[in-house]
Design a protein around this motif. Structure first.
Motif, PDB file in Angstrom:
ATOM      1  N   GLY A   1      14.934  -8.124   5.363  1.00  0.00           N
ATOM      2  CA  GLY A   1      14.666  -6.691   5.474  1.00  0.00           C
ATOM      3  C   GLY A   1      13.312  -6.294   4.932  1.00  0.00           C
ATOM      4  O   GLY A   1      12.786  -5.237   5.267  1.00  0.00           O
ATOM      5  N   ALA A   2      12.720  -7.150   4.093  1.00  0.00           N
ATOM      6  CA  ALA A   2      11.399  -6.851   3.522  1.00  0.00           C
ATOM      7  C   ALA A   2      10.276  -7.456   4.355  1.00  0.00           C
ATOM      8  O   ALA A   2       9.127  -7.480   3.916  1.00  0.00           O
ATOM      9  CB  ALA A   2      11.322  -7.366   2.090  1.00  0.00           C
ATOM     10  N   THR A   3      10.591  -7.925   5.541  1.00  0.00           N
ATOM     11  CA  THR A   3       9.581  -8.577   6.379  1.00  0.00           C
ATOM     12  C   THR A   3       8.386  -7.655   6.621  1.00  0.00           C
ATOM     13  O   THR A   3       7.233  -8.099   6.567  1.00  0.00           O
ATOM     14  CB  THR A   3      10.209  -9.034   7.712  1.00  0.00           C
ATOM     15  N   GLY A   4       8.647  -6.381   6.866  1.00  0.00           N
ATOM     16  CA  GLY A   4       7.555  -5.436   7.110  1.00  0.00           C
ATOM     17  C   GLY A   4       6.627  -5.326   5.909  1.00  0.00           C
ATOM     18  O   GLY A   4       5.405  -5.393   6.045  1.00  0.00           O
TER      19      GLY A   4
ATOM     20  N   ALA B   1      14.915  -0.956  12.593  1.00  0.00           N
ATOM     21  CA  ALA B   1      14.564  -2.065  13.488  1.00  0.00           C
ATOM     22  C   ALA B   1      13.870  -3.056  12.566  1.00  0.00           C
ATOM     23  O   ALA B   1      12.666  -2.957  12.328  1.00  0.00           O
ATOM     24  CB  ALA B   1      13.644  -1.591  14.603  1.00  0.00           C
ATOM     25  N   VAL B   2      14.626  -3.961  11.969  1.00  0.00           N
ATOM     26  CA  VAL B   2      14.298  -4.583  10.686  1.00  0.00           C
ATOM     27  C   VAL B   2      12.837  -4.996  10.516  1.00  0.00           C
ATOM     28  O   VAL B   2      12.193  -4.624   9.541  1.00  0.00           O
ATOM     29  CB  VAL B   2      15.248  -5.755  10.388  1.00  0.00           C
ATOM     30  N   GLY B   3      12.299  -5.771  11.461  1.00  0.00           N
ATOM     31  CA  GLY B   3      10.909  -6.230  11.310  1.00  0.00           C
ATOM     32  C   GLY B   3       9.901  -5.097  11.313  1.00  0.00           C
ATOM     33  O   GLY B   3       8.802  -5.222  10.777  1.00  0.00           O
ATOM     34  N   ALA B   4      10.261  -3.979  11.902  1.00  0.00           N
ATOM     35  CA  ALA B   4       9.364  -2.820  11.961  1.00  0.00           C
ATOM     36  C   ALA B   4       9.485  -1.937  10.724  1.00  0.00           C
ATOM     37  O   ALA B   4       8.586  -1.139  10.428  1.00  0.00           O
ATOM     38  CB  ALA B   4       9.671  -1.996  13.216  1.00  0.00           C
ATOM     39  N   THR B   5      10.579  -2.066   9.981  1.00  0.00           N
ATOM     40  CA  THR B   5      10.920  -1.057   8.980  1.00  0.00           C
ATOM     41  C   THR B   5       9.875  -0.887   7.875  1.00  0.00           C
ATOM     42  O   THR B   5       9.423   0.227   7.610  1.00  0.00           O
ATOM     43  CB  THR B   5      12.309  -1.375   8.372  1.00  0.00           C
ATOM     44  N   GLY B   6       9.485  -1.983   7.234  1.00  0.00           N
ATOM     45  CA  GLY B   6       8.510  -1.871   6.149  1.00  0.00           C
ATOM     46  C   GLY B   6       7.161  -1.359   6.642  1.00  0.00           C
ATOM     47  O   GLY B   6       6.418  -0.710   5.899  1.00  0.00           O
TER      48      GLY B   6
ATOM     49  N   ILE C   1       8.803   1.070  -0.723  1.00  0.00           N
ATOM     50  CA  ILE C   1       9.572  -0.085  -1.185  1.00  0.00           C
ATOM     51  C   ILE C   1      10.232  -0.740   0.023  1.00  0.00           C
ATOM     52  O   ILE C   1      11.009  -0.108   0.729  1.00  0.00           O
ATOM     53  CB  ILE C   1      10.663   0.349  -2.182  1.00  0.00           C
ATOM     54  N   SER C   2       9.913  -2.011   0.256  1.00  0.00           N
ATOM     55  CA  SER C   2      10.499  -2.768   1.370  1.00  0.00           C
ATOM     56  C   SER C   2      11.433  -3.803   0.754  1.00  0.00           C
ATOM     57  O   SER C   2      11.075  -4.469  -0.214  1.00  0.00           O
ATOM     58  CB  SER C   2       9.371  -3.429   2.164  1.00  0.00           C
ATOM     59  N   HIS C   3      12.640  -3.949   1.322  1.00  0.00           N
ATOM     60  CA  HIS C   3      13.718  -4.620   0.584  1.00  0.00           C
ATOM     61  C   HIS C   3      14.567  -5.492   1.514  1.00  0.00           C
ATOM     62  O   HIS C   3      14.915  -5.075   2.614  1.00  0.00           O
ATOM     63  CB  HIS C   3      14.547  -3.495  -0.053  1.00  0.00           C
ATOM     64  N   ALA C   4      14.933  -6.676   1.061  1.00  0.00           N
ATOM     65  CA  ALA C   4      15.720  -7.607   1.881  1.00  0.00           C
ATOM     66  C   ALA C   4      17.037  -7.970   1.213  1.00  0.00           C
ATOM     67  O   ALA C   4      17.170  -7.875  -0.009  1.00  0.00           O
ATOM     68  CB  ALA C   4      14.925  -8.893   2.100  1.00  0.00           C
ATOM     69  N   GLY C   5      17.966  -8.460   2.007  1.00  0.00           N
ATOM     70  CA  GLY C   5      19.216  -9.018   1.494  1.00  0.00           C
ATOM     71  C   GLY C   5      19.940  -8.045   0.580  1.00  0.00           C
ATOM     72  O   GLY C   5      19.915  -6.834   0.791  1.00  0.00           O
ATOM     73  N   THR C   6      20.610  -8.587  -0.448  1.00  0.00           N
ATOM     74  CA  THR C   6      21.091  -7.704  -1.507  1.00  0.00           C
ATOM     75  C   THR C   6      20.038  -7.719  -2.618  1.00  0.00           C
ATOM     76  O   THR C   6      20.349  -7.785  -3.796  1.00  0.00           O
ATOM     77  CB  THR C   6      22.464  -8.153  -2.061  1.00  0.00           C
ATOM     78  N   GLY C   7      18.766  -7.672  -2.195  1.00  0.00           N
ATOM     79  CA  GLY C   7      17.651  -7.690  -3.143  1.00  0.00           C
ATOM     80  C   GLY C   7      17.031  -9.069  -3.283  1.00  0.00           C
ATOM     81  O   GLY C   7      16.595  -9.445  -4.364  1.00  0.00           O
ATOM     82  N   SER C   8      16.973  -9.828  -2.197  1.00  0.00           N
ATOM     83  CA  SER C   8      16.386 -11.172  -2.271  1.00  0.00           C
ATOM     84  C   SER C   8      14.860 -11.119  -2.275  1.00  0.00           C
ATOM     85  O   SER C   8      14.212 -11.947  -2.913  1.00  0.00           O
ATOM     86  CB  SER C   8      16.862 -12.028  -1.098  1.00  0.00           C
ATOM     87  N   HIS C   9      14.291 -10.182  -1.531  1.00  0.00           N
ATOM     88  CA  HIS C   9      12.840  -9.966  -1.548  1.00  0.00           C
ATOM     89  C   HIS C   9      12.601  -8.465  -1.600  1.00  0.00           C
ATOM     90  O   HIS C   9      13.283  -7.717  -0.888  1.00  0.00           O
ATOM     91  CB  HIS C   9      12.155 -10.427  -0.259  1.00  0.00           C
ATOM     92  N   VAL C  10      11.637  -8.043  -2.394  1.00  0.00           N
ATOM     93  CA  VAL C  10      11.232  -6.636  -2.381  1.00  0.00           C
ATOM     94  C   VAL C  10       9.717  -6.593  -2.522  1.00  0.00           C
ATOM     95  O   VAL C  10       9.137  -7.358  -3.302  1.00  0.00           O
ATOM     96  CB  VAL C  10      11.895  -5.837  -3.525  1.00  0.00           C
ATOM     97  N   THR C  11       9.087  -5.704  -1.750  1.00  0.00           N
ATOM     98  CA  THR C  11       7.670  -5.430  -1.993  1.00  0.00           C
ATOM     99  C   THR C  11       7.512  -3.971  -2.398  1.00  0.00           C
ATOM    100  O   THR C  11       8.310  -3.111  -2.005  1.00  0.00           O
ATOM    101  CB  THR C  11       6.771  -5.682  -0.762  1.00  0.00           C
ATOM    102  N   CYS C  12       6.487  -3.718  -3.196  1.00  0.00           N
ATOM    103  CA  CYS C  12       6.140  -2.356  -3.609  1.00  0.00           C
ATOM    104  C   CYS C  12       4.684  -2.145  -3.218  1.00  0.00           C
ATOM    105  O   CYS C  12       3.815  -2.884  -3.671  1.00  0.00           O
ATOM    106  CB  CYS C  12       6.333  -2.216  -5.112  1.00  0.00           C
ATOM    107  N   ALA C  13       4.447  -1.182  -2.328  1.00  0.00           N
ATOM    108  CA  ALA C  13       3.083  -0.898  -1.864  1.00  0.00           C
ATOM    109  C   ALA C  13       2.663   0.482  -2.356  1.00  0.00           C
ATOM    110  O   ALA C  13       3.465   1.416  -2.346  1.00  0.00           O
ATOM    111  CB  ALA C  13       3.033  -0.940  -0.339  1.00  0.00           C
TER     112      ALA C  13
END
Lengths: 456, 157
Positions: free
Chosen positions: A105-108, A384-389, A439-451
Motif C-alpha cells: 500500500g505504500a508503493t506510491g 487504486a493501490v499503486g496510485a494512492t501514495g 503518509i503512505s502505508h502498507a500492510g498492517t504497517g509493514s512499510h510507511v513513508t512520510c513526505a
C-alpha cells in the motif's frame, strides 16, 4: 532488529534540493472497462503535463525526462508481469531507464522516494512518477484474497483472506487499550466520505451521519463497510525535478523538504515491545503515566512503528518541531478508520492513547488546525493501490499551489468523468498553506513513508 | 503443414468495450521449507515453536510462528514445544471473508498470547464467544488436516 544501533537512526539528507512541479489524476471507479491501464496512465500523465500551467509544451517536457519511476502494487490484479515496461512504452519514454517500485500500500510513497533519491543524488534532473492499479478484473471477494496475499501466506492469509479482518483485530485491541468510542471512528468515515463529495475524482462520496456508519453492515467486527477503503481502478502522476529544471517547468514549484521510510514486521503478531521512539514534540515525561497503566507494550497492535520511524526521520530531516503547528494540510492513508486514529498518534498529532482528540477537537476538519484528507482519502475517493501514495501528494501539491478549486471545482472536469458538479459543492482550499504532509502505508504497517512538501 | 485455429475460446462478456473472461485454472506447488516441521507437528497435536541457540542473544523467548534463523542475531534456532494454553489478546468476527477462506463467514479470528512466547500468533476460536484475556487451549485438526495454519485452533480452557 529491535534495538537501534548508531547507524539506524541517521537522519537522511538530499545532496541537492528536490521539487515537485505538477500532478495529474484520472477519476477513480470500482470498474473501468472503458479504458485499459495504458490509457489511464496516459490520461493522468497528460493532465500533469498539459493542465498544470507548465511553461513547456508536452513535446518539450518529453525531451527533458531522464528517468521514470512506476508504481503498481500487485501483478496479480493487473495480470501483466513487467507492466511497467508496457506503460513506459505506451507513454513514449523508451529507451530511457526506469524502475518499478513495490512496497504494498505504500508503493506510491516509496516510488516518490525513489524518484527523489534519483534527483537528490544527481542521477536525474527530471522524473515522472506514474502510479496505477487495475482492481476490476476479479470479483471483490477474489480482490480481497489477492490483497490478503500481501499478508504472511504461511501463517496468516488463510485466516480470513481479508485485510479488513487483520485491521479489525488491531481495532478491537486499540479500543480495549484506549477506550475510543465507536462514534469517533465513525466520524472519520463521515468526514472523508463528505470531502470525497466535493471531488470529481471520487469513487465513494456521500454525506453520512455517524448513525448511518454505525448501522452499516459489518465487514469484520467492529469495522463497517463505510469505514473501509474502496477498491479502485485509476492512475496518478507526479512530476519531480531538481531546482533548475523545476523553475524551467513552472513558476510555482513546491519543495520536497523530506521523504523518509520505515518498516515493521509483515505479521502484526511478531511486534515485540520496545521503548517508544520519541518525536521532536514529545519527551520522556509524555508517557510516564501511560505505559504500565493503560497499556503494557509499544508498539503492540495499537501502533505502527513503521509510521513512527518514517515520521521521526522526516520531521528531523525537514526541521518539524510540532506537526499540528507546522503542517497546514495532511493526507493520511485512511485504509480503515482505526488505522487513521493509530496514525494520528504515530506521527505525533496527539500522544499515544489520545489520537481520538485529533478528530473530537475538530483539528482534522477543513477550518481546523490541521485539515486532513481533504481529498476524500482512501475511504471516500480512491484506493487504486499503486496510485494512492502518488494521489495523496498530487492533492497536497495542488493545495500548496492554491489549485484545489481548479482541479475540483471546474464543472467541465466533472463532466469529463460523466458527473455533475453538486449544487452544494464547496471549496476545500486551505488559506495560504505553507507546508503539507502525506503518509503512505502498507500492510498492517509493514512499510510507511512520510513526505513533507513545502512552499519555497 | 496447416495448423487449425484453436478450439478453446475466451467468452465475450461485453461487446462495447470488448470485455472477455480470462480463466485461471492452475495451482502453485508451495514448499514450507524449514517451517514444514511446524505444520507436520500439528498433525501430532504438537505446537512447535523455535528459540535462538545463541547464548549471547538477548531474545530468550519462543517464536511462534517459528523462524529458522533469529532475526536479532541471524543465529540458528532450535525447535521447542510451545505451551498449549494461553489467553486471547484480541479478536474479530469476520463477516465478509475473502474468496479462498476455508471456514464460514462469522468465524472468530483471535490473536493468542502464550507464556514465554515473544509473539502473538493469529488463529481462530473453534468454540465459544471470544473475550479479552479469555483462557484458551489449543486443539488440532488431525482427522482431515488442511495442511495449513487452520489445522490449529483454540477452545475455552
Amino acid at each position: 532488529m529491535i534495538k537501534f544501533g548508531p547507524g539506524n537512526l541517521r537522519i537522511p539528507k538530499f545532496e541537492r534540493p528536490v521539487y515537485v512541479v505538477a500532478g495529474g489524476l484520472t477519476d477513480f471507479r470500482k470498474r473501468y472497462p472503458e479504458k485499459n491501464t495504458c490509457q489511464l496512465c496516459n490520461e493522468a500523465l497528460r493532465m500533469a503535463v498539459e493542465e498544470n500551467d507548465l511553461k513547456v509544451d508536452p513535446e518539450q517536457y518529453r525531451r527533458m525526462v531522464n528517468w521514470c519511476v512506476y508504481s503498481q502494487f500487485a501483478d496479480h490484479f493487473g495480470d501483466q508481469l513487467l507492466a511497467a515496461a508496457k506503460i513506459h512504452d505506451y507513454l513514449g519514454f523508451d529507451p530511457l531507464g526506469n524502475v518499478e517500485v513495490k512496497t504494498g500500500g505504500a508503493t506510491g510513497g516509496t516510488s516518490v522516494l525513489a524518484a527523489a533519491q534519483a534527483i537528490a543524488s544527481g542521477y536525474a534532473d527530471c522524473v515522472p512518477v506514474v502510479g496505477w492499479e487495475r482492481m476490476d478484473e476479479v470479483t471483490t471477494k477474489v480482490g480481497n484474497s489477492y490483497i490478503a496475499s500481501a499478508a504472511c501466506k504461511d501463517f496468516e492469509s488463510e485466516l480470513g483472506w481479508m485485510y479488513a479482518a487483520y485491521y479489525a483485530l488491531m481495532a478491537k485491541r486499540y479500543q480495549y487499550e484506549n477506550n475510543v468510542p465507536r462514534e469517533t471512528l465513525a466520524k472519520i468515515a463521515c468526514k472523508n466520505h463528505e470531502y470525497a463529495y466535493y471531488s470529481p475524482f471520487s469513487q465513494n462520496p456521500g454525506k453520512y451521519t455517524v448513525k448511518e456508519v454505525l448501522e452499516n453492515e459489518i465487514v469484520s467486527d467492529p469495522l463497517s463497510y463505510l469505514e473501509c477503503c474502496v477498491m479502485s481502478v485509476g492512475a496518478a502522476v507526479l512530476l519531480l525535478a531538481d531546482e533548475k529544471t523545476a523553475y524551467k517547468l513552472t513558476d510555482t514549484p513546491i519543495r520536497l523538504a523530506a521523504i523518509c521510510g520505515g518498516s515493521h514486521t509483515l505479521r502484526t503478531a511478531d511486534r515485540r515491545h520496545m521503548p517508544i521512539l520519541l518525536l521532536p514534540n514529545e519527551n520522556e515525561s509524555t508517557y510516564k503515566d501511560y505505559y504500565g497503566v493503560r497499556r503494557k507494550e509499544w508498539p503492540g497492535f495499537s501502533s505502527f512503528l513503521a509510521a513512527r520511524m518514517a515520521a521521526y526521520l522526516a520531521y528531523n530531516m525537514a526541521g518539524i518541531k510540532d506537526p499540528v503547528e507546522d503542517f497546514d494540510v495532511l493526507e493520511t492513508h485512511d485504509a480503515f478508520t482505526i488505522s487513521d486514529v493509530q496514525t494520528y498518534e504515530d506521527i505525533g498529532l496527539r500522544p499515544y492513547g489520545r489520537g481520538r482528540e485529533f478528530i473530537e477537537s475538530g483539528d482534522a476538519y477543513f477550518g481546523g488546525r490541521l485539515p486532513t484528507n481533504l481529498s476524500g482519502g482512501l475511504i471516500g475517493t480512491m484506493h487504486a493501490v499503486g496510485a494512492t501514495g502518488v494521489f495523496q501528494l498530487v492533492e497536497i501539491l495542488w493545495q500548496l499551489q492554491g489549485k484545489y478549486d481548479k482541479f475540483h471545482g471546474d464543472p467541465k472536469l466533472w463532466q469529463r468523468y460523466g458527473k455533475t458538479k453538486p449544487a452544494d459543492w464547496r471549496s476545500l482550499q486551505v488559506k495560504n498553506p505553507k507546508r503539507g504532509c502525506a503518509i503512505s502505508h502498507a500492510g498492517t504497517g509493514s512499510h510507511v513513508t512520510c513526505a513533507i512538501l513545502e512552499r519555497p | 503443414m496447416a495448423t487449425d485455429w484453436p478450439t478453446s475460446r475466451l467468452e465475450v462478456l461485453n461487446e462495447e468495450p470488448l470485455v472477455v473472461k480470462n480463466p485461471k485454472t492452475w495451482f502453485h506447488i508451495h514448499s514450507y521449507g524449514g517451517w514444514g516441521k511446524f505444520f507436520k507437528g500439528l498433525r501430532e497435536k504438537k505446537l512447535l515453536a523455535t528459540r535462538c541457540t545463541n547464548p549471547k542473544c538477548e531474545e530468550k523467548r519462543l517464536w511462534l510462528p517459528p523462524r529458522t534463523e533469529c532475526p536479532d542475531c541471524w543465529h540458528d534456532m532450535e525447535w521447542v514445544e510451545a505451551p498449549q494454553q494461553g489467553t486471547i489478546y484480541t479478536f474479530s468476527t469476520v463477516k465478509y471473508p475473502g474468496e479462498l477462506f476455508k471456514l464460514p463467514a462469522g468465524t472468530h479470528l483471535i490473536s493468542v498470547e502464550l507464556p514465554g512466547v515473544c509473539t502473538k500468533p493469529m488463529s481462530w476460536l473453534k468454540e465459544g464467544e471470544p473475550q479479552f484475556g479469555m483462557k484458551i487451549k489449543a486443539v488440532f485438526n488431525t482427522e482431515r488436516p488442511t495442511n495449513t495454519i487452520l489445522d490449529l485452533a483454540w477452545v475455552p480452557a
